[in-house]
Design a protein around this motif. Structure first.
Motif, short mmCIF file in Angstrom:
data_model
loop_
_atom_site.label_atom_id
_atom_site.label_comp_id
_atom_site.label_asym_id
_atom_site.label_seq_id
_atom_site.Cartn_x
_atom_site.Cartn_y
_atom_site.Cartn_z
N GLN A 167 0.83 -1.20 0.00
CA GLN A 167 0.00 0.00 0.00
C GLN A 167 0.87 1.25 0.00
N ALA A 168 1.96 1.23 0.77
CA ALA A 168 2.86 2.39 0.83
C ALA A 168 3.55 2.63 -0.51
N LEU A 169 3.78 1.55 -1.27
CA LEU A 169 4.48 1.68 -2.55
C LEU A 169 3.63 2.33 -3.62
N ARG A 170 2.36 2.57 -3.35
CA ARG A 170 1.52 3.29 -4.30
C ARG A 170 2.04 4.71 -4.52
N ALA A 171 2.85 5.17 -3.59
CA ALA A 171 3.44 6.51 -3.72
C ALA A 171 4.54 6.53 -4.78
N PHE A 172 4.95 5.35 -5.26
CA PHE A 172 6.03 5.26 -6.25
C PHE A 172 5.57 4.46 -7.47
N PRO A 173 4.57 4.95 -8.19
CA PRO A 173 4.03 4.18 -9.33
C PRO A 173 5.08 3.93 -10.40
N GLU A 207 9.80 2.26 -19.80
CA GLU A 207 9.97 2.84 -21.13
C GLU A 207 8.67 3.52 -21.57
N ALA A 208 7.54 2.87 -21.27
CA ALA A 208 6.24 3.45 -21.62
C ALA A 208 5.99 4.74 -20.84
N ILE A 209 6.35 4.74 -19.56
CA ILE A 209 6.18 5.93 -18.73
C ILE A 209 7.02 7.08 -19.27
N ALA A 266 0.30 10.50 -24.85
CA ALA A 266 0.08 11.54 -23.85
C ALA A 266 -1.24 11.36 -23.11
N GLY A 267 -2.01 10.34 -23.50
CA GLY A 267 -3.27 10.07 -22.82
C GLY A 267 -4.49 10.66 -23.49
N MET A 268 -4.31 11.24 -24.67
CA MET A 268 -5.44 11.80 -25.40
C MET A 268 -6.07 10.71 -26.27
N ALA A 269 -7.37 10.84 -26.51
CA ALA A 269 -8.06 9.86 -27.34
C ALA A 269 -9.35 10.48 -27.86
N PRO A 270 -9.95 9.89 -28.87
CA PRO A 270 -11.21 10.43 -29.40
C PRO A 270 -12.24 10.60 -28.30
#
Length: 226
Positions: A67-73, A127-129, A199-203
């Motif tokens: 749970q604490a590691l959620r701070a480091f996605p 790499e994706a990030i 970048a997270g954009m989509a139709p």
């Protein structure tokens, strides 16, 4: 390239055995910790890597560490290693983003193969990030009107339809379209789509699906004819 593996286990014998095993692997560094607290104290400072995490530890257990590691996605690929695993706890761990769930004692080959797979998976995700961060920075260079035109392109609209929606001329849309492609440093519409999707954009403002992204990557200029 050196890969870093972290081991968090309160059992010193387990840590010694793992150290002797993983230290022999090429291009691999092992850092071990006797408690979840000790690891979390440095989690924000250490390099990304694979985390071998004992689920059953006194005070701060493996689930609490997860749970604490959620701070480091995206920073750690977690392998839960426990001698008292149960299906419900395994499922809970998987929901918290665990790469795999291994039960002690784990066969050496299975352990090494799983660690290798976790490192490979982490490398792809990072790499994706990195690609997403770069794409967002590129999109941030666009003006508001250029973004409007880009959203029209993502929605599959022709220049004349974008012009009608924005109440500007088709020629003006062409200028904005040329400007945004220049700023994004691309020459084709599929390349624009790749950056926008990354970048997270989509139709329609929706989050792009993997199959949508792969389709754009193959080139679909017909989505937005001039």
């Amino acid at each position: 390239m050196t890969r870093t593996t972290y081991l968090v286990d309160d059992d010193a014998a387990v840590r010694n055995a793992m150290r002797g095993l993983l230290d022999l692997q090429p291009d691999q560094t092992l850092l071990d910790f006797g408690s979840g607290e000790a690891f979390l104290d440095v989690a924000g400072e250490v390099d990304p890597g694979v985390l071998l995490l004992d689920l059953n530890m006194p005070r701060l257990g493996g689930m609490e560490v997860l749970q604490a590691l959620r701070a480091f996605p995206g920073k750690f690929a977690v392998l839960v290693l426990t001698g008292m695993g149960t299906v419900p706890r395994a499922l809970d761990a998987m929901r918290d983003g665990v790469f795999d769930f291994l039960e002690k004692p784990c066969p050496v080959e299975q352990l090494l193969d799983t660690v290798d797979a976790a490192h490979a998976d982490l490398a792809l995700k990072r790499e994706a990030i990195a690609g997403a961060d770069k794409a967002k920075a590129q999109i941030d260079t666009l003006s508001g009107r250029e973004r409007d035109v880009l959203m029209g392109l993502l929605d599959g609209l022709a220049n004349k339809n974008i012009a009608f929606a924005l109440d500007i001329s088709a020629r003006t849309v062409e200028i904005y379209r040329a400007n945004l492609m220049h700023k994004l440093q691309v020459r084709s519409l599929p390349a624009v789509m790749r950056i926008a999707f990354a970048a997270g954009m989509a139709p329609g403002g929706q989050t792009p699906r993997t199959e949508d992204l792969s389709g754009i990557m193959t080139g679909r200029d017909r989505l937005a004819p001039i």
